[in-house]
Design a protein around this motif. Structure first.
Motif, PDB file in Angstrom:
ATOM      1  N   ASN A 192       0.698  -1.133  -0.148  1.00 40.58           N
ATOM      2  CA  ASN A 192       0.074  -0.125   0.210  1.00 40.58           C
ATOM      3  C   ASN A 192       0.934   1.176   0.099  1.00 40.58           C
ATOM      4  O   ASN A 192       0.389   2.266   0.643  1.00 40.58           O
ATOM      5  N   ASN A 193       2.054   1.120  -0.630  1.00 39.68           N
ATOM      6  CA  ASN A 193       2.813   2.425  -0.970  1.00 39.68           C
ATOM      7  C   ASN A 193       2.858   2.934  -2.112  1.00 39.68           C
ATOM      8  O   ASN A 193       3.066   2.204  -3.242  1.00 39.68           O
ATOM      9  N   ASP A 194       2.530   4.158  -2.371  1.00 42.19           N
ATOM     10  CA  ASP A 194       2.645   4.828  -3.651  1.00 42.19           C
ATOM     11  C   ASP A 194       3.885   5.621  -3.577  1.00 42.19           C
ATOM     12  O   ASP A 194       4.092   6.950  -3.172  1.00 42.19           O
ATOM     13  N   ILE A 195       4.955   5.108  -4.504  1.00 43.03           N
ATOM     14  CA  ILE A 195       6.239   5.505  -4.596  1.00 43.03           C
ATOM     15  C   ILE A 195       6.564   5.766  -6.165  1.00 43.03           C
ATOM     16  O   ILE A 195       6.194   4.872  -6.865  1.00 43.03           O
ATOM     17  N   LEU A 196       6.870   6.837  -6.539  1.00 44.85           N
ATOM     18  CA  LEU A 196       7.039   7.410  -7.792  1.00 44.85           C
ATOM     19  C   LEU A 196       5.503   7.666  -8.850  1.00 44.85           C
ATOM     20  O   LEU A 196       5.419   8.563  -9.315  1.00 44.85           O
ATOM     21  N   ILE A 197       4.764   6.737  -8.588  1.00 45.91           N
ATOM     22  CA  ILE A 197       3.450   6.508  -9.003  1.00 45.91           C
ATOM     23  C   ILE A 197       2.532   6.484  -7.997  1.00 45.91           C
ATOM     24  O   ILE A 197       2.629   5.640  -7.310  1.00 45.91           O
ATOM     25  N   SER A 198       1.317   7.298  -7.981  1.00 43.76           N
ATOM     26  CA  SER A 198       0.126   6.829  -7.248  1.00 43.76           C
ATOM     27  C   SER A 198      -0.901   6.000  -8.260  1.00 43.76           C
ATOM     28  O   SER A 198      -1.161   6.402  -9.150  1.00 43.76           O
ATOM     29  N   GLN A 199      -1.350   4.669  -7.468  1.00 39.68           N
ATOM     30  CA  GLN A 199      -1.920   3.989  -8.165  1.00 39.68           C
ATOM     31  C   GLN A 199      -3.054   3.457  -7.335  1.00 39.68           C
ATOM     32  O   GLN A 199      -2.912   2.906  -6.390  1.00 39.68           O
ATOM     33  N   TRP A 200      -4.509   3.316  -7.803  1.00 37.56           N
ATOM     34  CA  TRP A 200      -5.593   2.757  -6.949  1.00 37.56           C
ATOM     35  C   TRP A 200      -6.836   2.434  -8.005  1.00 37.56           C
ATOM     36  O   TRP A 200      -6.490   2.593  -9.341  1.00 37.56           O
ATOM     37  N   ILE A 201      -7.547   1.436  -7.285  1.00 37.08           N
ATOM     38  CA  ILE A 201      -8.851   1.221  -8.131  1.00 37.08           C
ATOM     39  C   ILE A 201      -9.968   2.074  -7.473  1.00 37.08           C
ATOM     40  O   ILE A 201     -10.292   2.062  -6.658  1.00 37.08           O
ATOM     41  N   GLY A 202     -10.641   2.582  -8.430  1.00 40.99           N
ATOM     42  CA  GLY A 202     -11.952   3.556  -7.988  1.00 40.99           C
ATOM     43  C   GLY A 202     -12.737   3.772  -9.384  1.00 40.99           C
ATOM     44  O   GLY A 202     -12.444   3.340 -10.335  1.00 40.99           O
ATOM     45  N   PRO A 203     -13.877   4.443  -8.889  1.00 38.36           N
ATOM     46  CA  PRO A 203     -14.797   4.608  -9.759  1.00 38.36           C
ATOM     47  C   PRO A 203     -14.229   5.598 -11.019  1.00 38.36           C
ATOM     48  O   PRO A 203     -13.656   6.295 -10.715  1.00 38.36           O
ATOM     49  N   ASP A 204     -14.421   5.162 -12.134  1.00 36.88           N
ATOM     50  CA  ASP A 204     -14.181   6.081 -13.276  1.00 36.88           C
ATOM     51  C   ASP A 204     -14.808   7.303 -13.299  1.00 36.88           C
ATOM     52  O   ASP A 204     -16.263   7.425 -13.031  1.00 36.88           O
ATOM     53  N   ILE A 205     -14.154   8.470 -13.337  1.00 34.01           N
ATOM     54  CA  ILE A 205     -14.905   9.974 -13.123  1.00 34.01           C
ATOM     55  C   ILE A 205     -15.726  10.146 -14.179  1.00 34.01           C
ATOM     56  O   ILE A 205     -16.475  11.120 -14.173  1.00 34.01           O
ATOM     57  N   LYS A 206     -15.609   9.493 -15.266  1.00 40.16           N
ATOM     58  CA  LYS A 206     -16.688   9.764 -16.373  1.00 40.16           C
ATOM     59  C   LYS A 206     -17.876   8.569 -16.527  1.00 40.16           C
ATOM     60  O   LYS A 206     -18.460   8.836 -17.382  1.00 40.16           O
ATOM     61  N   ASN A 207     -17.511   7.631 -15.622  1.00 36.29           N
ATOM     62  CA  ASN A 207     -18.621   6.579 -15.690  1.00 36.29           C
ATOM     63  C   ASN A 207     -18.482   5.801 -14.144  1.00 36.29           C
ATOM     64  O   ASN A 207     -17.712   4.778 -13.905  1.00 36.29           O
TER      65      ASN A 207
END
Length: 709
Positions: A172-187
């Motif tokens: 659960n470390n975001d280093i160099l890039i942040s990455q996650w799974i979440g709702p698409d902001i357009k859907n």
């Protein structure tokens, strides 16, 4: 029986009113004209009663409410639980390598609230933690390929960038890039992968790039060195390695977007796929990275939302030009940084020294307070279940729901009065507010032991292994993310623990959320006059509602999708009116400091403050009209209900903070300082000026006011 019950309620009401009046009078400086400086009028004596405690950088109303909440949570965590306490045997070490396994799996269906108590107990066992010393982290660093900063045995041939980055993400470390799974902001009904630029080891990019911050860079380097030494640094190049590490992070800071560049989300949002991402950025093994962090082979057509295309191009160029030793040192430093607080007192002392330089905090908080916070952060739903079962008043939920309904109606009424908005935009705004999902108190599953235990079934907690307990929670978080792939979004769920003193608006869900922890004085009390409740929790509710229509919230429709639903003419007027607030707040300078408030990065919160105050007063005014015989006075305070409304609003922001944290927040925070949250919103309020009979062009009643909602 009814008469006795009614008498008790009356006596309780009187007691609460007397207490509220006593506290409010204590904070006021009545020698100040309320039309000159209402913050000083409402909070001028606060500083005579309170100093910032040595273990804090800020002490204000919010912090006092949190302290009261933490005392309650401590009692709950220290109450008996079904398992027998363990002795201090630490001979049976965990195999830390297990936490790095892509197929890591644990099944423990035992009671979740017992796990929370055991987690807290493991945090409190300082003797055991001190005995284990640096060993847990040292072993894990070996398993991660070794930290060159502390070992002379690291070789360039050992460097495996993608393997290391993906393992750190599994923790659960975001280093160099942040990455996650979440709702698409357009859907917003579908989960997709999101990637964004990194966070940094100091509060923001300016700490690295502004030459005036050299003292913070020096403290940062000293912090890294102290941690390296505690981990047994054996290299002759440690100082050189640290210098290279910080220089790399400075270059990293220089390629990140500034807050202004990220002001409009539509300009940085790019929807693509794993395959297209790999084509655009071929030097990064996206397919293998996502397969590792998501626990399964990823479909190349799976959608990805990227918010940092320019940053990624420059990052890959930077990595290509950087010595692998520096990259390995940096990645593991950022991991180590977050694990220092899970180790013995020596590491905690190093953290404290760094925090003193950065934020002015003079000493560590009491261990019990630290452990309550750790438990709430890591197992907030389990601890929240204990809290709501023992302390949450169901009447608070129904009462707050009614207040919210009144505020929503007040916003709808205000909306119709806005001549600068065209009919179509007003209609869409009405649809959006009518579709806001209201969450108050806690999610219902917390009252169902089976469901709660199921949530934490992949968490293993052992009383003598605080360090590993945190790792178990980190893997639990990444496993939760993995489960979302391919699923539709359940918008009825909420993930915020209930025992927190805050409130939230989610643009992507069009949801407003008020956890149980904030429903206490001075924000709310069931026996308070309505003036105090509307001036407290009412303004908070109105603030969150208005976030749906601030500079970022207005970009999302009623379903939480990024969509242009405003007419061009309305957008132009919005920019004009929001610029008024940007300029207004940008002129505020805290006494004793020469740093102005950043009116641009604080505009969303300032818009919400102004809109929330106006809504809450309109709703209170309507309530007064419906209840003409209500007693809205407080003993010892010669003030009307409407005046008490504004007084309680202002006193929510009474407080003090150290110079170092003030300077940091002025550079980084999206919130204006409390003083200007009061002065800014009230000086724009016609209602306030009328209630306190402030002459036109007095400081609190300028002729030109900034009004958006």
């Amino acid at each position: 029986m009814y008469g006795i019950s009614g008498l008790r309620k009356t006596l309780q009401t009187i007691s609460n009113w007397n207490k509220a009046s006593r506290i409010m009078r204590k904070y006021m400086n009545t020698d100040v004209n309320p039309c000159e400086n209402f913050y000083e009028y409402a909070c001028g004596n606060w500083k005579n009663y309170y100093d910032v405690p040595p273990d804090k950088a800020v002490y204000d109303t919010f912090e006092m409410v949190r302290e009261n909440l933490y005392i309650v949570l401590k009692e709950l965590l220290e109450s008996d639980y079904s398992e027998k306490p363990q002795d201090d045997d630490i001979s049976d070490y965990h195999d830390l390598k297990d936490f790095l396994n892509e197929n890591y799996e644990v099944y423990d269906p035992s009671d979740a609230t017992d796990k929370a108590k055991k987690f807290y107990r493991s945090c409190m066992k300082e003797g055991t933690i001190n005995k284990r010393g640096e060993k847990p982290l040292g072993k894990l660093l070996e398993d991660l390929g070794g930290w060159p900063l502390i070992t002379s045995s690291w070789k360039k041939s050992d460097f495996d960038f993608m393997w290391l980055l993906s393992r750190l993400r599994l923790l659960n470390n975001d280093i160099l890039i942040s990455q996650w799974i979440g709702p698409d902001i357009k859907n917003s009904n579908k989960y997709i992968i999101h990637i964004d630029q990194t966070t940094l080891g100091l509060p923001n990019r300016d700490y690295f790039l502004d030459s005036r911050n050299v003292k913070f860079i020096k403290a940062y380097k000293s912090f890294i060195l102290s941690i390296a030494n505690l981990l047994g640094s054996q290299t002759s190049t440690t100082l050189e390695d640290i210098e290279d590490l910080v220089q790399f992070e400075t270059r990293l800071a220089s390629i990140t977007y500034s807050a202004e560049e990220r002001g409009n989300i539509t300009e940085v949002y790019l929807r693509t796929t794993v395959e297209t991402l790999a084509n655009h950025f071929p030097n990064f093994a996206w397919e293998s990275y996502f397969t590792a962090v998501l626990g399964k082979e990823i479909d190349l057509t799976y959608p990805v939302a990227c918010y940092c295309a320019r940053y990624l191009h420059q990052l890959l160029n930077l990595l290509n030009k950087t010595n692998p030793r520096v990259i390995q040192n940096y990645l593991l430093w950022r991991f180590v940084r977050h694990r220092t607080q899970n180790l013995d007192y020596r590491f905690m002392e190093s953290v404290q020294k760094f925090y003193h330089a950065l934020f002015g905090r003079e000493k560590q908080p009491p261990r019990w307070q630290f452990c309550v916070l750790q438990t709430n952060t890591n197992m907030g739903m389990a601890l929240g279940s204990l809290f709501i079962r023992h302390y949450f008043d169901k009447n608070s939920k129904s009462d707050t729901t009614k207040i919210t309904e009144n505020l929503i109606q007040a916003f709808l009424d205000m909306l119709q009065e806005k001549e600068w908005l065209d009919r179509q935009t007003k209609d869409f705004a009405q649809i959006k507010i009518n579709n806001m999902d209201l969450k108050i108190g806690f999610p219902n599953f917390l009252l169902n032991a089976t469901e709660l235990n199921l949530k934490y079934r992949d968490v293993k907690i052992e009383e003598n292994f605080f360090f590993e307990n945190v790792l178990s929670i980190l893997r639990h978080s990444s496993l939760d993310e993995q489960k979302k792939i391919g699923l539709y979004v359940n918008k009825s769920m909420w993930n915020t623990p209930p025992a927190v003193v805050n409130a939230y608006y989610s643009r992507n869900k069009n949801q407003i959320l008020f956890p149980a922890g904030i429903l206490q004085p001075p924000f709310y009390h069931k026996h308070f006059p309505k003036a105090l409740n509307y001036g407290g929790i009412g303004v908070v509710i109105g603030h969150e509602i208005t976030h749906g229509f601030d500079d970022k919230g207005r970009l999302f429709d009623h379903k939480g999708n990024l969509q242009l639903w405003w007419k061009n003419s309305a957008i132009e007027k919005f920019y004009e009116k929001s610029k008024c607030m940007i300029d207004q707040y940008g002129k505020y300078v805290l006494p004793g400091l020469k740093i102005p408030v950043d009116g641009f990065i604080t505009q969303g919160e300032n818009i919400a403050d102004n809109g929330g105050l106006k809504q809450a007063y309109k709703a209170y005014e309507k309530w007064l009209g419906d209840n003409p015989n209500a007693d809205e006075s407080l003993p010892g305070l010669n003030m009307t209900g409407p005046q008490l409304f504004f007084l309680n609003f202002a006193q929510v922001w009474c407080g003090k903070q150290r110079t170092e944290i003030t300077q940091s927040r002025l550079k980084t925070s999206v919130h204006s300082p409390g003083m200007f949250r009061v002065i800014g919103a009230l000086s724009n309020s016609e209602d306030f000026s009328s209630i306190f009979s402030c002459p036109l062009n007095s400081p609190m009643n300028p002729q030109h006011k900034c009004v958006l909602w």
